[in-house]
Design an enzyme around this catalytic site. Structure first.
Site, short mmCIF file in Angstrom:
data_model
loop_
_atom_site.label_atom_id
_atom_site.label_comp_id
_atom_site.label_asym_id
_atom_site.label_seq_id
_atom_site.Cartn_x
_atom_site.Cartn_y
_atom_site.Cartn_z
N ASP A 40 -22.07 50.20 0.17
CA ASP A 40 -21.06 50.16 0.61
C ASP A 40 -20.67 48.49 1.65
O ASP A 40 -21.36 48.14 1.26
CB ASP A 40 -20.31 50.90 1.35
CG ASP A 40 -18.98 51.30 0.72
OD1 ASP A 40 -18.29 52.24 -0.32
OD2 ASP A 40 -17.96 50.59 0.86
N ASN A 93 -19.20 53.36 -8.31
CA ASN A 93 -17.89 53.97 -7.69
C ASN A 93 -16.98 53.82 -7.54
O ASN A 93 -16.17 54.03 -7.25
CB ASN A 93 -18.83 54.83 -7.24
CG ASN A 93 -17.72 56.27 -7.01
OD1 ASN A 93 -17.12 56.79 -7.72
ND2 ASN A 93 -17.78 56.37 -5.65
N TYR A 159 -4.04 48.96 -10.50
CA TYR A 159 -4.43 49.85 -10.83
C TYR A 159 -5.06 50.63 -11.95
O TYR A 159 -6.04 50.50 -12.74
CB TYR A 159 -4.23 51.28 -9.72
CG TYR A 159 -5.35 51.93 -9.84
CD1 TYR A 159 -6.34 52.70 -8.97
CD2 TYR A 159 -5.32 53.36 -10.39
CE1 TYR A 159 -8.00 52.62 -8.74
CE2 TYR A 159 -6.58 54.98 -9.87
CZ TYR A 159 -7.97 54.47 -9.42
OH TYR A 159 -8.74 55.45 -8.92
N LYS A 163 -8.84 50.45 -14.56
CA LYS A 163 -9.52 51.67 -14.58
C LYS A 163 -8.99 51.80 -16.53
O LYS A 163 -10.01 51.71 -16.69
CB LYS A 163 -8.52 52.92 -14.42
CG LYS A 163 -8.65 52.68 -12.63
CD LYS A 163 -10.04 53.00 -12.40
CE LYS A 163 -10.00 52.91 -10.88
NZ LYS A 163 -12.45 52.86 -10.91
N ILE A 192 -8.62 63.85 -6.29
CA ILE A 192 -9.47 64.88 -6.04
C ILE A 192 -9.20 64.93 -4.77
O ILE A 192 -8.40 63.60 -4.49
CB ILE A 192 -11.17 63.86 -6.18
CG1 ILE A 192 -11.43 63.78 -7.97
CG2 ILE A 192 -12.15 64.52 -5.77
CD1 ILE A 192 -11.55 64.60 -8.61
N THR A 194 -9.97 63.51 -1.69
CA THR A 194 -10.63 62.46 -0.99
C THR A 194 -10.32 61.55 -0.01
O THR A 194 -9.09 61.13 0.30
CB THR A 194 -10.79 61.33 -2.85
OG1 THR A 194 -10.18 60.70 -3.07
CG2 THR A 194 -12.55 62.08 -3.10
#
Length: 251
Positions: A40, A93, A159, A163, A192, A194
């Site tokens: 990261d 990811n 976005y 994707k 999800i 997160t």
């Protein structure tokens, strides 16, 4: 049926590993025998994941890497190979959400930020990961797309565009490298549990839950398990696929 040591001797390279799906995948790979590189932007942000991977029994290498710098990405891949000798699995990811807005209100800077991290970043990682996999003669790449990669999202043009594009890039790369024993697939998570989901909903996750036919958010571990299956020998006949794990949202 999966084995608890199905990744013994394998090296997994995971971006966006500070929390959520990336952290869950890092822990899951380690628990099944893999040596794990976690990436990261800052090393401090990776400390919790690093400790969790160690608890799971994994040999871990934490690398601070800015996806906007191809030089840092190339150096990160080389660092992993120097430490572990190879790179078997790459889980790309890392990604960010956009500020919700109709298309005509999207600032060019915001568009470039989203496409730069989500799409260009995935490309740059793939370029250097696959270079190593071609050299060693095999490998698996899994890219994180989204349910937004196969449907529209009001307020999310940047976005969704990023994707959707990841799926096209994944399919094309799969065709390029199939005969070289390199598989390339994408996982498409829905909503999800997160930190990204908290940010996107402004803390009101119920509106995200209401979109789900199953009536709940997904868990990071559920996405991680799909990634592990695609990366395992049991997924050995799967390449160029976009596997949706979204609780029925895209139906």
């Amino acid at each position: 049926m999966s084995k608890p040591d199905r990744f013994t001797g394998k090296v997994a390279f995971i971006t966006g590993a500070i929390s959520g799906i990336g952290r869950a995948a890092a822990i899951a790979f380690a628990a099944e025998g893999a040596r794990v590189a976690i990436l990261d932007r800052t090393s401090n942000a990776l400390k919790e994941t690093e400790e969790a991977v160690k608890v799971a029994g994994g040999d871990v290498l934490a690398i601070a890497c800015d996806v906007s710098s191809p030089e840092q990405v190339e150096a990160a891949v080389k660092q992993v190979v120097k430490r572990f000798g190879r790179l078997d699995i790459a889980f790309n990811n890392a990604g960010v959400e956009n500020k919700a807005a109709p298309l005509h209100e999207i600032e060019l800077g915001e568009w470039d930020r989203i496409l730069g991290i989500n799409l260009r970043g995935t490309f740059v990682y793939m370029k250097h990961e696959i270079t190593q996999m071609v050299h060693q003669g095999d490998g698996v790449v899994v890219n994180t797309s989204s349910g937004a990669g196969i449907r529209g999202v009001a307020g999310g043009a940047a976005y969704a565009a990023s994707k959707h594009a990841i799926i096209g890039m994944t399919k094309s790369a799969a065709l390029n490298y199939a005969k070289q024993n390199i598989r390339v697939n994408a996982v498409l998570p829905g909503n999800i549990e997160t930190p990204m989901m908290d940010r996107f909903t402004g803390g009101d996750v119920q509106k995200a839950i209401d979109l789900k036919p199953v009536g709940r958010l997904g868990k990071p571990e559920e996405i991680a398990e799909a990634v592990l299956w695609m990366s395992s020998d049991l997924g050995g006949f799967v390449t160029g696929s976009s596997i949706v794990v979204d609780g029925g949202w895209s139906l």
